[in-house]
Write an enzyme that holds these catalytic residues in place. Structure first.
Site, short mmCIF file in Angstrom:
data_model
loop_
_atom_site.label_atom_id
_atom_site.label_comp_id
_atom_site.label_asym_id
_atom_site.label_seq_id
_atom_site.Cartn_x
_atom_site.Cartn_y
_atom_site.Cartn_z
N GLY A 113 -65.87 -65.92 -5.22
CA GLY A 113 -66.69 -66.86 -4.74
C GLY A 113 -67.27 -65.82 -3.26
O GLY A 113 -68.66 -65.81 -3.37
N SER A 162 -65.39 -69.81 -7.94
CA SER A 162 -64.25 -68.91 -7.92
C SER A 162 -62.75 -69.52 -8.65
O SER A 162 -62.55 -70.72 -8.48
CB SER A 162 -64.00 -68.70 -6.68
OG SER A 162 -62.81 -67.89 -6.32
N CYS A 181 -59.53 -69.15 6.87
CA CYS A 181 -60.25 -68.38 7.34
C CYS A 181 -60.21 -68.11 8.66
O CYS A 181 -60.27 -67.13 9.34
CB CYS A 181 -61.63 -68.34 7.11
SG CYS A 181 -61.77 -68.51 5.22
#
Ligand SMILES: *Cc1c(COP(=O)(O)O)cnc(C)c1O
Length: 396
Positions: free
Chosen positions: A71, A199, A325
């Site tokens: 991705g 992805s 993240c």
């Protein structure tokens, strides 16, 4: 005690059927697809079969599918090379404040290269407002990049309307569909999508492989320079086993999409309902109606999401605070901030994302553990004690 995995937006387990079809490409059919002997052309053939198969899932031609490392690369390629290619026409790009960092940081990089970027606001549900999009469009706008569905709060964007606006204004439209592909129906033609990122590891395929759909009308620019792979646009020996695995994962994801969506969504709705019923001072973030089937994003007042995660980890439950993240990052999530959720509340956020492998028993056990953990954390929370002493009724 077995692991309960409720972090399917971060990554998903590879399905056994996927692992099985990948296996021969490591030690038996290890040829370089660029070679001329039979073993090489067999590998090349395998790649082209997957290209066709992925194209069919989006009802586009195989030539419009380019394999990438996932991705992040697909987003970088779509945004940076479209900008580079069209810079004579204009240097303005429109995106949103709730994109994945692969998009946000690609745009931030372009800003250092003389491009201008408008980051659109979202409403309290995490939805891009198309009146704001209309207003943001300028004569020099060359690209709109809005994600199909958000990875933190699960909000599905009004992609059809955004595509329509892009088309009316003759602007290319990229969508990061990493969370949506294989989970919910996508119609690139009707929705006027010119570029789409996906992805494999988000739909039960392997990590490190994905694809970028590039509409024939978009002038493609080479992204990684070197050999002639991917029709001269993305050099490097192909990840054959990974691509074959991605093909199988896509096949399974699309074959049972409706049934899986329904089953996963039922568990998710039950989870959200129970959490709200059984735990006071809690709120669901994101749209309830326009939401990815497996996503539950909930904030508990008076606690820290990271501390809750540790207590859940003790019970072998894998979940996430906001997104993978931002782990280790003490700032609240940029998505929740853009939605106007107060920092204090945002800090007590838990994201649970359900996948095909989860069961109702796991959900029940998780609810019980969350309830206990939140109670325990609140017992030690000073502001909760003060609040309880001053207000006798449940106001929130
Ligand atoms: C996971 C994710 C990405 C990054 O994909 P990778 O294959 O891990 O690089 C990009 N966008 C969204 C919305 C994602 O959820």
């Amino acid at each position: 005690m077995q692991q309960i995995y409720l972090d399917n937006a971060a990554t998903t387990p590879v399905r056994p059927e996927v692992e099985e079809v990948m296996q021969p490409y490591f030690c038996e059919k290890y040829g370089n697809p660029s070679g001329i002997y039979k073993m090489a052309s067999e590998c090349r053939q395998a790649l082209e079969t997957v290209r066709k198969q992925i194209g069919e899932t989006l009802k586009v031609s195989a030539e419009e599918i380019y394999f990438t490392s996932g991705g992040t690369e697909s987003d970088n390629w779509a945004i940076k090379s479209t900008a580079q290619r069209l810079k004579e026409k204009g240097k303005h790009i429109i995106t949103s404040k709730i994109e994945h960092h692969a998009v946000l940081n690609s745009c931030a990089y372009l800003e250092t290269q003389g491009f201008e970027v408008t980051y659109l606001d979202v409403d309290e549900w995490g939805c891009v407002r198309f009146d704001a999009l209309q207003r943001a469009i300028r004569k020099d706008t060359i690209l709109i990049s809005i994600m199909y569905a958000n990875n933190e709060v699960g909000t599905i964007q009004p992609i059809g309307q955004i595509g329509k606006i892009a088309k009316e204004n003759d602007i290319f439209f990229h969508t990061d569909a990493v969370q949506a592909y294989g989970q919910i129906p996508i119609d690139v033609k009707r929705e006027n999508i010119h570029l789409l990122s996906a992805s494999a590891h988000k739909f039960n395929g392997p990590k490190g492989v994905g694809f970028l759909y590039i509409d024939k009308r978009v002038p493609v620019m080479s992204y990684i320079h070197g050999g002639k792979q991917e029709r001269n646009h993305r050099a490097g020996t192909e990840n054959v086993a990974g691509i074959v695995g991605m093909g199988k994962a896509a096949e399974i994801a699309f074959a049972a999409q409706k049934e899986r969506e329904k089953r996963v969504q039922q568990m998710r709705d039950y989870l959200m309902k129970k959490l709200c019923e059984e735990i006071p001072y809690c709120r669901i973030n994101g749209s309830v109606a326009r939401r990815l089937p497996g996503n539950c994003n909930v904030s508990f007042q008076f606690i820290e999401g990271n501390e809750l995660l540790l207590l859940l980890d003790d019970k072998n439950i894998c979940a996430s605070a906001a997104s993978a993240c931002s782990t280790g990052d003490t700032a609240p999530s940029h998505v929740l901030t853009a939605m106007g959720i107060p920092e204090k509340l945002a800090r007590g956020t838990l994201r649970l994302t359900i996948g095909y492998q989860n069961t109702q028993d796991e959900i029940d056990y998780t609810i019980k553990c969350i309830k206990e953990a939140v109670k325990k954390l609140r017992e030690n929370a000073e502001d909760y004690r003060i609040y309880k002493e001053n207000f006798s009724c449940n106001m929130i």
